[in-house]
Design an enzyme around this catalytic site. Structure first.
Site, PDB file in Angstrom:
ATOM      1  N   GLY A 182       0.892  -1.048   0.067  1.00  0.00           N
ATOM      2  CA  GLY A 182       0.003   0.084  -0.067  1.00  0.00           C
ATOM      3  C   GLY A 182       0.776   1.216   0.017  1.00  0.00           C
ATOM      4  CG  HIS A 214       5.447   5.194  -4.715  1.00  0.00           C
ATOM      5  ND1 HIS A 214       6.023   4.438  -5.881  1.00  0.00           N
ATOM      6  CD2 HIS A 214       5.945   4.635  -3.551  1.00  0.00           C
ATOM      7  CE1 HIS A 214       7.070   3.679  -5.263  1.00  0.00           C
ATOM      8  NE2 HIS A 214       6.750   3.503  -4.006  1.00  0.00           N
ATOM      9  CD  GLU A 215       3.066   8.231 -11.031  1.00  0.00           C
ATOM     10  OE1 GLU A 215       3.297   7.538 -12.265  1.00  0.00           O
ATOM     11  OE2 GLU A 215       2.013   8.786 -10.760  1.00  0.00           O
ATOM     12  N   GLY A 216       6.001   4.389  -8.518  1.00  0.00           N
ATOM     13  CA  GLY A 216       6.645   3.139  -8.857  1.00  0.00           C
ATOM     14  C   GLY A 216       5.630   1.935  -8.910  1.00  0.00           C
ATOM     15  CG  HIS A 217       3.583   0.703  -5.329  1.00  0.00           C
ATOM     16  ND1 HIS A 217       3.782   1.939  -4.577  1.00  0.00           N
ATOM     17  CD2 HIS A 217       4.074  -0.554  -4.690  1.00  0.00           C
ATOM     18  CE1 HIS A 217       4.190   1.631  -3.605  1.00  0.00           C
ATOM     19  NE2 HIS A 217       4.451   0.196  -3.548  1.00  0.00           N
ATOM     20  CD  GLN A 271       7.111  -7.685   4.137  1.00  0.00           C
ATOM     21  OE1 GLN A 271       6.296  -8.670   3.876  1.00  0.00           O
ATOM     22  NE2 GLN A 271       7.803  -6.580   3.835  1.00  0.00           N
ATOM     23  N   GLY A 298       9.197  -4.631  -8.534  1.00  0.00           N
ATOM     24  CA  GLY A 298      10.168  -3.494  -8.720  1.00  0.00           C
ATOM     25  C   GLY A 298      11.495  -3.933  -8.648  1.00  0.00           C
ATOM     26  CE  LYS A 353      11.867   1.386  -3.831  1.00  0.00           C
ATOM     27  NZ  LYS A 353      12.295   0.856  -2.376  1.00  0.00           N
ATOM     28  CB  SER A 389      10.830   4.685  -1.206  1.00  0.00           C
ATOM     29  OG  SER A 389      10.570   3.845   0.284  1.00  0.00           O
TER      30      SER A 389
END
Length: 278
Positions: free
Chosen positions: A31, A34-37, A61, A147, A149, A185
């Site tokens: 959740g 952002h643009e990465g998701h 985790q 991703g 990242k 992130s």
């Protein structure tokens, strides 16, 4: 777009789609999208008939002293991003839905999880592997999108899928960055204005490493130059900077074949990661 919170609801809908011969693309997230998701969802949208996004902050985790309670959450914002990107179904379970009170089964891995982030976050990848396996069993996707990242996580998921003979294609997608280079992130929201400016040292070190690696093949020299760059920033504290094989996550002495220059750096109290493939 459908939003469901139970395993039963997901399985019922997936079964209907599969009976119609439709392919399923899956984007697992915690959740605060952002643009990465969104880039992962966009890729899934192009390659599949249906797209499922999970939004679940996985308690397994997080270590005892980590930021589980403070991890940013905004389901309304996440829903808007998912809908704009063409998501068909959001799976947003509560922890009790994913883990019964007497839960005691785990998916663990050695070798790939012992270095980099695994050194300082010893429970992290067991939690990742366990929850991703559960989500794969629930959603039964044809393709799942992660991703770059989180480069170590991507390598771990790929190896888990291979080792356990899971019938899923894992698709890695490029890092999405802010205009000034900072990797996007969810944890960037923790940064003060001063820390946000200081955090640029990560992407600067990554670019330096990538440039040096074009001519310098001694991994130790490249890593040292990256560390020196990071240490010019007073607010930065290095967790690790390493050169590893991009598939096995094992340290390398020479930058040849597929390698990854990876780092984790604290900016103030916020731990950020970045990497580049060379």
């Amino acid at each position: 777009m459908i939003i469901v919170s139970t395993v039963e609801e997901v399985r019922k809908q997936i079964k209907e789609w599969k009976m119609q011969g439709q392919s399923i693309g899956f984007v697992p997230t915690m959740g605060y999208l952002h643009e990465g998701h969104k880039s992962l969802i966009d890729c899934a949208r192009k390659e599949n008939d249906r797209v499922v996004v999970s939004i679940f902050v996985n308690p397994m985790q997080f270590g005892p002293a980590e930021d589980l309670a403070d991890y940013p959450r905004d389901l309304e914002h996440d829903t808007q991003i998912c809908e704009s990107a063409g998501t068909d179904l959001i799976f947003h379970p509560e922890p009790e839905e994913m883990y019964d009170g007497d839960f005691c089964s785990f998916v663990d891995m050695s070798v790939l999880t012992e270095g980099l982030c695994g050194k300082t976050r010893p429970v992290h990848f067991r939690g990742v592997c366990t929850v991703v396996t559960k989500l794969f069993n629930i959603v039964t996707p044809d393709r799942a999108y992660f991703g770059q990242k989180d480069g170590q996580q991507l390598a771990v998921i790929r190896r888990m899928v291979r080792d356990l003979n899971m019938d899923i294609c894992i698709v890695g997608c490029p890092i999405v960055r802010e205009e000034d280079g900072l990797a996007k992130s969810s944890r960037n929201t923790y940064l003060s204005p001063e820390e946000r400016k200081a955090a640029l040292v990560l992407s600067q070190a990554v670019r330096l490493g990538a440039e040096l690696a074009k001519t310098e093949k001694d991994a130790k020299k490249v890593v040292l130059a990256m560390k020196d760059k990071i240490q010019t920033e007073p607010l930065a504290r290095i967790d690790y900077v390493e050169a590893v094989d991009a598939l096995s996550m094992q340290p390398v002495k020479t930058l040849e074949g597929g390698c990854m220059l990876a780092m984790a750096v604290y900016i103030g109290k916020t731990r950020l990661i970045d990497n580049v493939l060379v």
